[in-house]
Motif scaffolding. Structure first.
Motif, short mmCIF file in Angstrom:
data_model
loop_
_atom_site.label_atom_id
_atom_site.label_comp_id
_atom_site.label_asym_id
_atom_site.label_seq_id
_atom_site.Cartn_x
_atom_site.Cartn_y
_atom_site.Cartn_z
N VAL A 1 9.84 -5.96 -0.51
CA VAL A 1 8.70 -6.86 -0.64
C VAL A 1 8.48 -7.15 -2.11
CG1 VAL A 1 6.23 -7.13 -0.27
CG2 VAL A 1 7.64 -6.00 1.47
N GLY A 2 8.56 -8.41 -2.49
CA GLY A 2 8.50 -8.78 -3.91
C GLY A 2 7.11 -8.68 -4.48
N GLY A 3 7.04 -8.76 -5.79
CA GLY A 3 5.76 -8.79 -6.49
C GLY A 3 5.30 -7.44 -6.92
N ASP A 4 4.44 -7.40 -7.92
CA ASP A 4 3.86 -6.18 -8.45
C ASP A 4 2.37 -6.16 -8.17
OD1 ASP A 4 6.29 -5.30 -9.54
OD2 ASP A 4 5.99 -6.56 -11.31
N ASP A 5 1.84 -4.93 -8.05
CA ASP A 5 0.39 -4.80 -7.81
C ASP A 5 -0.38 -4.96 -9.11
OD1 ASP A 5 1.24 -2.27 -5.46
OD2 ASP A 5 0.63 -4.30 -5.05
N LEU B 1 0.82 -1.22 0.00
CA LEU B 1 0.00 0.00 0.00
C LEU B 1 0.85 1.26 0.00
CD1 LEU B 1 -2.84 -1.12 2.44
CD2 LEU B 1 -2.97 -0.89 -0.04
N LEU B 2 2.08 1.17 0.52
CA LEU B 2 2.98 2.33 0.48
C LEU B 2 3.37 2.71 -0.94
CD1 LEU B 2 5.41 1.68 3.48
CD2 LEU B 2 3.96 3.70 3.16
N ARG B 3 3.16 1.84 -1.89
CA ARG B 3 3.46 2.15 -3.29
C ARG B 3 2.36 2.97 -3.95
NH1 ARG B 3 5.61 -3.78 -5.40
NH2 ARG B 3 7.01 -4.22 -3.65
N HIS B 4 1.25 3.14 -3.25
CA HIS B 4 0.10 3.86 -3.81
C HIS B 4 0.03 5.28 -3.23
CE1 HIS B 4 -1.76 0.33 -5.78
NE2 HIS B 4 -1.15 -0.34 -4.80
N ASP B 5 -0.50 6.20 -4.01
CA ASP B 5 -0.59 7.60 -3.59
C ASP B 5 -1.61 7.77 -2.47
OD1 ASP B 5 1.15 8.11 -5.66
OD2 ASP B 5 -0.35 9.00 -6.98
N ASN B 6 -1.19 8.45 -1.41
CA ASN B 6 -2.10 8.94 -0.37
C ASN B 6 -3.03 7.86 0.20
OD1 ASN B 6 -1.21 11.69 -0.41
ND2 ASN B 6 -2.29 11.93 -2.37
N VAL B 7 -2.44 6.71 0.56
CA VAL B 7 -3.20 5.65 1.22
C VAL B 7 -2.76 5.49 2.67
CG1 VAL B 7 -3.71 3.17 1.25
CG2 VAL B 7 -3.67 4.40 -0.92
N VAL B 8 -1.46 5.40 2.91
CA VAL B 8 -0.92 5.22 4.27
C VAL B 8 -0.51 6.59 4.79
CG1 VAL B 8 0.80 4.04 5.66
CG2 VAL B 8 -0.12 2.92 3.62
N VAL C 1 17.69 15.56 -8.68
CA VAL C 1 16.45 14.82 -8.45
C VAL C 1 15.38 15.20 -9.47
CG1 VAL C 1 14.51 14.59 -6.83
CG2 VAL C 1 16.87 14.36 -6.01
N LEU C 2 15.22 16.49 -9.73
CA LEU C 2 14.15 16.95 -10.62
C LEU C 2 14.37 16.50 -12.06
CD1 LEU C 2 13.53 20.59 -9.31
CD2 LEU C 2 12.21 18.52 -8.82
N THR C 3 15.62 16.28 -12.46
CA THR C 3 15.91 15.90 -13.85
C THR C 3 16.33 14.43 -13.97
OG1 THR C 3 18.22 16.65 -13.65
CG2 THR C 3 16.59 18.25 -14.41
N ALA C 4 16.03 13.64 -12.96
CA ALA C 4 16.48 12.24 -12.95
C ALA C 4 15.88 11.45 -14.11
CB ALA C 4 16.09 11.59 -11.62
N ASP C 5 16.69 10.59 -14.67
CA ASP C 5 16.25 9.66 -15.69
C ASP C 5 15.19 8.73 -15.07
OD1 ASP C 5 15.90 7.58 -17.51
OD2 ASP C 5 18.04 7.31 -17.88
N PRO C 6 13.99 8.65 -15.65
CA PRO C 6 12.96 7.77 -15.07
C PRO C 6 13.43 6.34 -14.87
CG PRO C 6 12.02 9.17 -16.79
CD PRO C 6 13.50 9.38 -16.82
N ALA C 7 14.36 5.88 -15.66
CA ALA C 7 14.86 4.52 -15.52
C ALA C 7 15.61 4.32 -14.20
CB ALA C 7 15.76 4.17 -16.70
N ARG C 8 16.05 5.42 -13.58
CA ARG C 8 16.80 5.33 -12.32
C ARG C 8 15.89 5.46 -11.09
NH1 ARG C 8 22.32 5.72 -12.15
NH2 ARG C 8 23.38 5.90 -14.16
N ILE C 9 14.61 5.69 -11.29
CA ILE C 9 13.70 5.87 -10.16
C ILE C 9 13.27 4.49 -9.64
CG2 ILE C 9 11.47 6.77 -9.40
CD1 ILE C 9 11.79 9.00 -11.48
N ARG C 10 13.69 4.17 -8.43
CA ARG C 10 13.36 2.87 -7.83
C ARG C 10 12.03 2.91 -7.09
NH1 ARG C 10 17.50 1.26 -3.74
NH2 ARG C 10 16.33 -0.71 -3.83
N TYR C 11 11.65 4.07 -6.60
CA TYR C 11 10.39 4.20 -5.85
C TYR C 11 9.84 5.59 -6.11
CZ TYR C 11 7.09 4.86 -2.07
OH TYR C 11 5.94 5.12 -1.36
N GLU C 12 8.50 5.67 -6.27
CA GLU C 12 7.85 6.97 -6.45
C GLU C 12 6.40 6.87 -6.02
OE1 GLU C 12 7.10 10.44 -9.84
OE2 GLU C 12 7.85 8.45 -10.43
N ALA C 13 5.97 7.77 -5.16
CA ALA C 13 4.57 7.87 -4.75
C ALA C 13 4.33 9.23 -4.14
CB ALA C 13 4.20 6.76 -3.76
N LEU C 14 3.08 9.67 -4.17
CA LEU C 14 2.68 10.91 -3.50
C LEU C 14 2.19 10.56 -2.10
CD1 LEU C 14 0.63 12.68 -6.34
CD2 LEU C 14 2.99 13.14 -5.64
#
Length: 466
Positions: A462-466, A220-227, A383-396
């Motif tokens: 934690v493995g697996g994709d949503d 759930l931490l991978r989702h925006d504004n849940v936790v 950070v603002l110009t980071a290559d999307p391929a280098r983003i390991r985690y992102e959520a609001l």
């Protein structure tokens, strides 16, 4: 299990059985009490079950709140809850100086997650809690999220559910317990007690509560504004099962890390003085806001709230409303085969001890839109110009919805660029997540934004994709 009370110099101390049980729960991405695929429907049902309404109002419509004639401070008639005052900060070591409004809330609250085994796996009792400042109002909070005014019923509302598991002679087995700071940029020396307690005996779940594994929460931490923020900071304090010797390859030893951090605290000569809100330099008061004369930073505003599932179902209150979304990020790098993140020793005016470790970047970019390149915060543009391929985690994620209105930040974990200079700066250090987890067992080492990102780092395992 009894809480360990070793000094912070024993950074490599392990939590044994509790940490292993939590690790097993983190590996369980489905729950015995509420299957993961049923959670969205459950949360939507809790939204439908209660009436929520939030309205921005002028200060004149606040009930029980007023601006003091002598100081201009915004206070509650009871003298309880919190106040909005002025703060004058000088950092003599750097020559910085500023004035700002600040929230003063001297009482220590409780943020507590109750855990219990189902089918041999630890589950966390989480609450669907409405906070008026949340952009989507209802988010998952700890079992107990209460100020002293709340749980002593200063508001004359209903009793705080499950409180007895965390205080008094009948409380359960403590797995984690530490005093942690809140936002040093908006609170003056505010602390909350972060607790994880294992229940003794049966614990029926109220309608607004559900049992979830640590693995489900990681998903759930991978989702925006849940936790919500309060749940994230408690999750960051969970004991971590790190194999013996795993941090032997850390770039900096535990002792060197602590010595550097102590040196940073000693170098920064910070003076934060509470002053009257009235006449605060750079700030003006209108009938609907206290705001900066340049239209930057944040406003102090007022809300009227209706919430059917709160201890008090209707009230008015002031909140801080930032002028734009934030960006909070760790840059990460593999060093000697171990993941490291770049921590920043940050000065914030409201910290109890001048400096705490925070993310690599923790800023509102809009505040620097017109700044010359030399005046922009270090690593912000990386950070603002980071290559999307280098983003390991992102959520609001939103910040404390009980005090801040629509305070949403983009939380990121980004692989550092290959051409990043080897010297990150005097107030930065590469540290392992394990070192951060050891530090967070003790108060005032890792700030609240850093604790959110630490919880997100755990979620990456934690493995697996949503």
């Amino acid at each position: 299990m009894v809480t360990e009370t070793r000094t912070p110099h024993a950074l490599t101390a392990r939590h044994g059985t509790a940490a292993r049980r939590i690790a097993e729960s983190a590996g369980a991405t489905d729950g015995a009490a509420l299957p993961t695929d049923q959670f969205p429907a459950w949360l939507a049902g809790r939204r439908r079950a209660h009436r929520f309404h939030v309205e921005r109002i002028p200060f004149a419509r606040l009930q029980g709140w007023s601006f003091q004639e002598s100081t201009g401070n915004l206070v509650h008639d009871s003298g309880r809850f919190f106040s909005v005052e002025g703060l004058h900060v000088t950092v003599r070591s750097t020559g910085q100086e500023w004035h700002q409004p600040i929230i003063r809330q001297a009482e220590v609250g409780i943020l507590g997650i109750l855990v219990k085994e189902f089918d041999g796996v630890l589950h966390c009792l989480m609450q669907a809690k409405m906070e008026p400042g949340n952009p989507n109002l209802l988010q998952l909070s700890p079992t107990v999220q209460a100020t002293r005014s709340n749980y002593t019923q200063a508001h004359r509302g209903a009793a705080v559910k499950y409180l007895g598991h965390f205080v008094g002679p009948g409380r359960g087995r403590v797995l984690a317990d530490s005093l942690q700071s809140e936002h040093g940029s908006w609170f003056f020396r505010k602390r909350n007690r972060n607790m994880i307690v294992e229940a003794v005996g049966d614990v029926p779940a109220d309608d607004d509560f559900c049992w979830l594994t640590f693995g489900q929460l990681a998903r759930l931490l991978r989702h925006d504004n849940v936790v919500n923020m309060d749940a994230r900071t408690v999750l960051a304090c969970a004991p971590v099962d790190t194999p013996d010797g795993a941090d032997d390859r850390a770039l900096h030893s535990d002792l060197d890390l602590l010595s550097w951090f102590t040196d940073v605290r000693a170098r920064h000569d910070v003076h934060a003085t509470r002053v009257p809100l009235a006449g605060l330099p750079g700030w003006i008061r209108t009938d609907r806001a206290v705001e900066h004369e340049q239209g930057r930073f944040f406003d102090v505003v007022a809300l009227a709230v209706q919430a059917g599932n709160r201890e008090v179902t209707g009230w008015t209150q002031p909140l801080f409303a930032p002028r734009g979304p934030g960006v909070v990020a760790f840059l990460s790098r593999r060093i000697e085969g171990r993941t490291h993140v770049l921590a920043h020793a940050r000065v914030e005016g409201g910290f109890l001890d001048t400096v705490e470790l925070g993310p690599t970047v923790q800023y509102t970019p809009g505040n620097y839109a017109d700044a010359a390149p030399a005046d922009r915060p270090r690593h912000l543009d990386t950070v603002l110009t980071a290559d999307p391929a280098r983003i390991r985690y992102e959520a609001l994620h939103s910040e404390e919805g009980g005090r801040f209105l629509n305070a949403v930040s983009r939380y990121l974990i980004i692989e550092a660029p290959d051409d990043m200079p080897s010297d990150p700066g005097d107030d930065y250090r590469w540290v392992t997540p394990g070192q951060l987890s050891s530090l967070v067992r003790h108060g005032h080492y890792l700030n609240v934004q850093g604790r959110t990102l630490l919880a997100c780092l755990h979620a990456l395992d934690v493995g697996g994709d949503d």
